[in-house]
Design a protein around this motif. Structure first.
Motif, short mmCIF file in Angstrom:
data_model
loop_
_atom_site.label_atom_id
_atom_site.label_comp_id
_atom_site.label_asym_id
_atom_site.label_seq_id
_atom_site.Cartn_x
_atom_site.Cartn_y
_atom_site.Cartn_z
N PRO A 131 0.99 -1.23 -0.02
CA PRO A 131 0.02 -0.05 0.19
C PRO A 131 0.74 1.30 -0.10
CG PRO A 131 0.19 -0.97 2.14
CD PRO A 131 0.68 -1.91 1.18
N ALA A 132 1.79 1.45 -0.75
CA ALA A 132 2.54 2.39 -1.17
C ALA A 132 2.57 2.89 -2.42
CB ALA A 132 3.94 2.20 -0.44
N THR A 133 3.35 4.15 -2.93
CA THR A 133 3.52 4.62 -4.05
C THR A 133 5.05 4.83 -4.31
OG1 THR A 133 1.39 5.86 -4.08
CG2 THR A 133 3.11 6.43 -5.72
N SER A 134 5.41 4.41 -5.44
CA SER A 134 6.77 4.47 -5.64
C SER A 134 7.24 5.97 -6.21
CB SER A 134 7.14 3.69 -7.09
OG SER A 134 7.16 2.40 -6.89
N ARG A 135 8.22 6.44 -5.44
CA ARG A 135 8.68 7.80 -5.63
C ARG A 135 10.15 7.57 -6.19
NH1 ARG A 135 4.07 10.73 -5.46
NH2 ARG A 135 2.84 10.53 -3.34
N TRP A 136 10.52 8.73 -7.15
CA TRP A 136 11.79 8.71 -7.56
C TRP A 136 12.71 10.01 -7.34
CZ3 TRP A 136 13.60 4.31 -9.71
CH2 TRP A 136 12.69 3.22 -9.91
N VAL A 137 13.71 9.90 -6.98
CA VAL A 137 14.59 11.14 -6.68
C VAL A 137 15.88 10.87 -7.26
CG1 VAL A 137 15.80 12.47 -4.74
CG2 VAL A 137 13.40 11.63 -4.53
N ARG A 138 16.39 12.00 -7.91
CA ARG A 138 17.90 11.83 -8.55
C ARG A 138 18.93 12.63 -7.56
NH1 ARG A 138 19.78 10.85 -13.37
NH2 ARG A 138 17.98 10.52 -14.31
N ASN A 139 20.00 11.62 -7.26
CA ASN A 139 21.19 12.34 -6.64
C ASN A 139 22.27 12.22 -7.30
OD1 ASN A 139 23.02 13.44 -4.58
ND2 ASN A 139 23.44 11.50 -3.43
N GLY A 140 22.59 13.34 -8.17
CA GLY A 140 23.51 13.47 -9.31
C GLY A 140 23.14 12.32 -10.41
N ALA A 141 24.00 11.21 -10.70
CA ALA A 141 23.61 10.32 -11.62
C ALA A 141 22.92 9.26 -11.04
CB ALA A 141 25.06 9.87 -12.25
N VAL A 142 22.73 8.94 -9.90
CA VAL A 142 22.03 7.93 -9.30
C VAL A 142 20.51 8.23 -8.87
CG1 VAL A 142 22.03 6.33 -7.21
CG2 VAL A 142 24.09 7.38 -8.06
N ARG A 143 19.79 7.41 -9.61
CA ARG A 143 18.17 7.47 -9.48
C ARG A 143 17.87 6.53 -8.36
NH1 ARG A 143 16.92 5.73 -15.57
NH2 ARG A 143 18.38 4.34 -14.76
N LEU A 144 17.14 7.19 -7.46
CA LEU A 144 16.87 6.39 -6.00
C LEU A 144 15.38 6.13 -6.25
CD1 LEU A 144 18.99 8.95 -3.91
CD2 LEU A 144 19.39 6.42 -4.33
N HIS A 145 14.81 4.93 -5.86
CA HIS A 145 13.27 4.79 -5.57
C HIS A 145 13.15 4.56 -4.05
CE1 HIS A 145 10.37 1.60 -5.10
NE2 HIS A 145 9.56 2.46 -5.88
N ALA A 146 12.07 4.84 -3.71
CA ALA A 146 11.41 4.73 -2.36
C ALA A 146 9.99 4.55 -2.50
CB ALA A 146 11.67 6.02 -1.70
N LEU A 147 9.40 3.83 -1.48
CA LEU A 147 8.01 3.43 -1.31
C LEU A 147 7.58 4.27 -0.38
CD1 LEU A 147 8.33 -0.48 -1.21
CD2 LEU A 147 7.40 0.93 -2.84
#
Length: 277
Positions: free
Chosen positions: A17-33
Protein backbone atom coordinates in the motif's frame (compact mmCIF):
# COMPACT_ATOMS: atom_id res chain seq x y z
CA UNK A 1 27.52 -12.08 -10.37
CA UNK A 2 24.67 -10.23 -12.09
CA UNK A 3 22.18 -7.97 -10.37
CA UNK A 4 18.57 -8.51 -11.45
CA UNK A 5 15.01 -7.67 -10.47
CA UNK A 6 12.69 -10.62 -11.06
CA UNK A 7 9.26 -10.24 -12.64
CA UNK A 8 7.85 -12.11 -9.65
CA UNK A 9 9.49 -9.54 -7.38
CA UNK A 10 7.97 -6.61 -9.27
CA UNK A 11 4.57 -8.24 -8.93
CA UNK A 12 4.96 -8.05 -5.14
CA UNK A 13 4.57 -4.28 -5.41
CA UNK A 14 0.91 -4.74 -6.29
CA UNK A 15 0.28 -5.89 -2.71
CA UNK A 16 2.14 -3.01 -1.07
CA UNK A 17 0.00 0.00 0.00
CA UNK A 18 2.60 2.52 -1.11
CA UNK A 19 3.44 4.67 -4.11
CA UNK A 20 6.79 4.58 -5.88
CA UNK A 21 8.71 7.86 -5.69
CA UNK A 22 11.86 8.70 -7.62
CA UNK A 23 14.62 11.13 -6.71
CA UNK A 24 17.93 11.78 -8.44
CA UNK A 25 21.20 12.34 -6.58
CA UNK A 26 23.62 13.25 -9.33
CA UNK A 27 23.72 10.32 -11.72
CA UNK A 28 22.04 7.92 -9.28
CA UNK A 29 18.27 7.48 -9.50
CA UNK A 30 16.80 6.50 -6.15
CA UNK A 31 13.52 4.68 -5.58
CA UNK A 32 11.41 4.86 -2.44
CA UNK A 33 8.07 3.47 -1.29
CA UNK A 34 5.86 6.27 0.05
CA UNK A 35 3.01 5.10 2.30
CA UNK A 36 1.36 8.53 2.30
CA UNK A 37 -0.78 10.19 4.91
CA UNK A 38 -0.64 13.44 6.83
CA UNK A 39 1.70 12.28 9.57
CA UNK A 40 5.25 13.36 10.25
CA UNK A 41 7.51 12.00 7.48
CA UNK A 42 9.55 8.96 8.54
CA UNK A 43 12.40 8.07 6.19
CA UNK A 44 13.20 4.38 6.61
CA UNK A 45 16.71 3.15 5.75
CA UNK A 46 17.02 -0.66 5.49
CA UNK A 47 19.99 -2.96 5.99
CA UNK A 48 22.79 -4.22 3.79
CA UNK A 49 20.76 -6.78 1.80
CA UNK A 50 17.25 -5.46 2.44
CA UNK A 51 15.46 -3.72 -0.43
CA UNK A 52 12.69 -1.32 0.57
CA UNK A 53 9.87 -3.83 0.14
CA UNK A 54 11.33 -6.06 2.83
CA UNK A 55 10.45 -3.37 5.38
CA UNK A 56 6.81 -3.27 4.24
CA UNK A 57 5.61 -5.36 7.18
CA UNK A 58 7.01 -2.71 9.50
CA UNK A 59 6.06 0.42 7.53
CA UNK A 60 2.43 -0.49 6.86
CA UNK A 61 1.80 -0.79 10.62
CA UNK A 62 2.92 2.78 11.24
CA UNK A 63 0.72 4.79 8.88
CA UNK A 64 -1.61 5.96 11.66
CA UNK A 65 1.40 7.55 13.38
CA UNK A 66 3.69 8.75 10.60
CA UNK A 67 4.14 8.90 6.83
CA UNK A 68 6.66 6.13 6.16
CA UNK A 69 8.93 6.51 3.14
CA UNK A 70 11.19 3.49 2.70
CA UNK A 71 14.31 3.97 0.57
CA UNK A 72 15.82 1.44 -1.79
CA UNK A 73 19.40 2.25 -0.80
CA UNK A 74 21.68 2.62 -3.85
CA UNK A 75 22.60 -0.74 -5.30
CA UNK A 76 19.46 -2.41 -3.92
CA UNK A 77 15.90 -2.88 -5.09
CA UNK A 78 14.90 -0.49 -7.86
CA UNK A 79 17.52 2.18 -7.14
CA UNK A 80 20.51 2.53 -9.43
CA UNK A 81 23.88 1.15 -8.60
CA UNK A 82 26.51 3.77 -7.82
CA UNK A 83 30.16 4.25 -8.61
CA UNK A 84 30.97 4.10 -4.89
CA UNK A 85 29.23 2.97 -1.71
CA UNK A 86 30.62 4.91 1.23
CA UNK A 87 28.72 6.08 4.28
CA UNK A 88 29.00 9.60 2.85
CA UNK A 89 27.37 8.38 -0.39
CA UNK A 90 24.47 6.85 1.49
CA UNK A 91 24.05 9.96 3.66
CA UNK A 92 24.06 12.16 0.55
CA UNK A 93 21.36 9.97 -1.01
CA UNK A 94 19.22 10.30 2.12
CA UNK A 95 19.53 14.08 2.06
CA UNK A 96 18.60 14.06 -1.64
CA UNK A 97 15.42 12.12 -0.85
CA UNK A 98 14.51 14.52 1.95
CA UNK A 99 15.02 17.51 -0.33
CA UNK A 100 13.57 15.92 -3.47
CA UNK A 101 10.33 14.91 -1.75
CA UNK A 102 10.07 18.18 0.16
CA UNK A 103 10.08 16.52 3.57
CA UNK A 104 9.98 19.00 6.45
CA UNK A 105 12.15 17.88 9.39
CA UNK A 106 11.49 14.17 9.00
CA UNK A 107 12.25 11.40 11.43
CA UNK A 108 14.85 8.84 10.40
CA UNK A 109 14.52 5.13 11.15
CA UNK A 110 17.43 2.89 10.19
CA UNK A 111 18.11 -0.80 10.69
CA UNK A 112 21.68 -2.16 10.68
CA UNK A 113 23.46 -0.44 7.78
CA UNK A 114 20.52 1.96 7.70
CA UNK A 115 21.10 2.85 11.35
CA UNK A 116 24.67 3.81 10.51
CA UNK A 117 23.38 5.98 7.66
CA UNK A 118 20.82 7.65 9.94
CA UNK A 119 23.53 8.39 12.49
CA UNK A 120 25.77 9.93 9.83
CA UNK A 121 22.95 12.14 8.52
CA UNK A 122 21.96 13.28 12.01
CA UNK A 123 25.55 13.89 13.10
CA UNK A 124 26.07 16.00 9.98
CA UNK A 125 23.51 18.52 11.20
CA UNK A 126 20.49 17.71 9.02
CA UNK A 127 17.20 19.26 10.13
CA UNK A 128 15.45 16.28 11.70
CA UNK A 129 12.78 15.72 14.34
CA UNK A 130 14.66 12.74 15.71
CA UNK A 131 16.20 9.38 14.92
CA UNK A 132 15.59 5.73 15.72
CA UNK A 133 18.61 3.48 15.21
CA UNK A 134 17.91 -0.25 15.24
CA UNK A 135 20.87 -2.54 15.96
CA UNK A 136 23.60 -0.45 14.30
CA UNK A 137 26.83 -2.32 13.54
CA UNK A 138 29.34 -1.22 16.17
CA UNK A 139 32.30 -2.79 14.39
CA UNK A 140 35.08 -0.59 13.09
CA UNK A 141 38.81 0.03 13.26
CA UNK A 142 40.31 -1.69 16.30
CA UNK A 143 37.02 -3.39 17.15
CA UNK A 144 35.66 -6.90 16.78
CA UNK A 145 34.66 -7.67 13.18
CA UNK A 146 31.08 -7.64 11.99
CA UNK A 147 29.78 -11.11 12.91
CA UNK A 148 28.45 -12.04 9.45
CA UNK A 149 31.33 -12.55 7.03
CA UNK A 150 31.44 -11.16 3.51
CA UNK A 151 31.68 -14.74 2.23
CA UNK A 152 28.34 -15.51 3.89
CA UNK A 153 26.68 -12.50 2.26
CA UNK A 154 28.12 -13.33 -1.16
CA UNK A 155 27.00 -16.92 -0.77
CA UNK A 156 23.45 -15.75 -0.18
CA UNK A 157 23.66 -13.47 -3.24
CA UNK A 158 24.93 -16.39 -5.33
CA UNK A 159 21.94 -18.47 -4.23
CA UNK A 160 19.64 -15.63 -5.27
CA UNK A 161 21.38 -15.24 -8.64
CA UNK A 162 20.92 -18.90 -9.54
CA UNK A 163 17.36 -18.88 -8.20
CA UNK A 164 16.31 -19.46 -4.61
CA UNK A 165 13.03 -19.97 -2.78
CA UNK A 166 11.52 -19.40 0.63
CA UNK A 167 12.43 -22.89 1.82
CA UNK A 168 16.10 -22.22 1.16
CA UNK A 169 15.88 -18.83 2.86
CA UNK A 170 14.20 -20.51 5.83
CA UNK A 171 17.26 -22.68 6.37
CA UNK A 172 19.23 -19.53 7.15
CA UNK A 173 16.37 -17.58 8.77
CA UNK A 174 13.97 -20.16 10.29
CA UNK A 175 12.29 -17.73 12.69
CA UNK A 176 11.11 -15.27 10.06
CA UNK A 177 7.46 -14.97 9.01
CA UNK A 178 6.83 -16.91 5.80
CA UNK A 179 5.99 -13.80 3.76
CA UNK A 180 9.31 -12.24 4.70
CA UNK A 181 11.17 -15.40 3.66
CA UNK A 182 9.34 -15.28 0.32
CA UNK A 183 10.14 -11.60 -0.24
CA UNK A 184 13.81 -12.17 0.51
CA UNK A 185 13.91 -15.06 -1.94
CA UNK A 186 12.46 -12.90 -4.72
CA UNK A 187 14.27 -9.61 -4.00
CA UNK A 188 17.76 -10.59 -2.87
CA UNK A 189 18.99 -10.79 -6.47
CA UNK A 190 18.33 -7.03 -6.76
CA UNK A 191 21.27 -6.37 -4.41
CA UNK A 192 24.53 -5.44 -6.15
CA UNK A 193 27.40 -7.63 -4.89
CA UNK A 194 29.81 -4.71 -5.24
CA UNK A 195 27.54 -2.60 -3.03
CA UNK A 196 27.35 -5.34 -0.43
CA UNK A 197 31.12 -5.90 -0.47
CA UNK A 198 31.86 -2.19 -0.16
CA UNK A 199 29.35 -1.75 2.65
CA UNK A 200 30.73 -4.76 4.50
CA UNK A 201 34.23 -3.29 4.18
CA UNK A 202 32.84 -0.06 5.59
CA UNK A 203 31.62 -1.91 8.66
CA UNK A 204 35.31 -2.52 9.43
CA UNK A 205 36.76 0.84 8.32
CA UNK A 206 34.04 3.38 9.20
CA UNK A 207 33.57 3.76 12.94
CA UNK A 208 30.00 4.09 14.21
CA UNK A 209 31.32 5.83 17.30
CA UNK A 210 32.67 8.69 15.20
CA UNK A 211 29.08 9.73 14.47
CA UNK A 212 27.12 8.41 17.45
CA UNK A 213 28.24 10.96 20.09
CA UNK A 214 27.21 13.74 17.69
CA UNK A 215 23.68 12.41 17.08
CA UNK A 216 21.43 14.97 18.79
CA UNK A 217 18.47 14.20 21.00
CA UNK A 218 15.87 12.99 20.61
CA UNK A 219 17.35 9.68 19.50
CA UNK A 220 16.47 6.11 20.38
CA UNK A 221 18.70 3.06 19.98
CA UNK A 222 16.70 -0.17 19.72
CA UNK A 223 18.60 -3.44 19.94
CA UNK A 224 17.89 -7.15 20.05
CA UNK A 225 18.41 -8.77 23.44
CA UNK A 226 20.33 -11.59 21.74
CA UNK A 227 22.07 -9.52 19.07
CA UNK A 228 25.68 -10.37 18.26
CA UNK A 229 25.98 -6.93 16.65
CA UNK A 230 24.90 -4.76 19.58
CA UNK A 231 26.23 -6.62 22.60
CA UNK A 232 25.80 -5.73 26.26
CA UNK A 233 29.25 -4.16 26.19
CA UNK A 234 28.26 -2.19 23.09
CA UNK A 235 25.16 -0.85 24.84
CA UNK A 236 27.25 0.24 27.81
CA UNK A 237 29.70 2.06 25.54
CA UNK A 238 26.89 3.65 23.52
CA UNK A 239 25.17 4.91 26.69
CA UNK A 240 28.37 6.55 27.84
CA UNK A 241 29.09 8.08 24.43
CA UNK A 242 25.63 9.65 24.04
CA UNK A 243 24.02 10.10 27.47
CA UNK A 244 20.94 11.86 26.08
CA UNK A 245 19.92 8.84 23.98
CA UNK A 246 17.14 6.47 24.95
CA UNK A 247 17.72 2.70 24.78
CA UNK A 248 15.12 0.00 24.11
CA UNK A 249 15.75 -3.75 24.19
CA UNK A 250 13.60 -6.17 22.18
CA UNK A 251 13.30 -9.56 23.89
CA UNK A 252 14.08 -12.81 22.08
CA UNK A 253 15.51 -11.00 19.07
CA UNK A 254 18.90 -11.09 17.41
CA UNK A 255 20.26 -8.59 14.92
CA UNK A 256 17.28 -8.96 12.56
CA UNK A 257 15.11 -7.45 15.24
CA UNK A 258 11.80 -6.98 13.40
CA UNK A 259 12.03 -10.33 11.63
CA UNK A 260 13.11 -12.33 14.69
CA UNK A 261 10.29 -11.16 16.97
CA UNK A 262 7.91 -8.99 14.93
CA UNK A 263 5.12 -8.16 17.36
CA UNK A 264 7.16 -6.93 20.34
CA UNK A 265 9.62 -5.18 18.03
CA UNK A 266 6.89 -3.25 16.24
CA UNK A 267 5.14 -2.43 19.51
CA UNK A 268 8.32 -0.99 21.01
CA UNK A 269 9.03 0.93 17.79
CA UNK A 270 5.53 2.44 17.87
CA UNK A 271 6.10 3.55 21.45
CA UNK A 272 9.38 5.18 20.49
CA UNK A 273 7.86 6.97 17.52
CA UNK A 274 4.91 8.13 19.60
CA UNK A 275 7.36 9.76 21.99
CA UNK A 276 9.17 11.43 19.08
CA UNK A 277 6.07 12.77 17.37
Amino acid sequence: MARSVLQSALADLADVPATSRWVRNGAVRLHALDYGGDGVPLVVLPGITSPAITMDFVARELTDLVRPIVLDVRGRGLSDSGATYTLDDYASDTLAVIAGLGLDRPLLLGHSMGARIAAAVAAGGAALRGTVLVDPPMSGPGRDPYPTTLAAFLGQLAEAARGTDADEVARSWPRWPRREQELRARWLSSCNPDAVAATHAGFETENFFDAWPKVPAPTVLIHGADSPVVTAAGVTEARAANPAAQFVQVPEAGHMVFWDNPTPARTLLRQSLTDLT
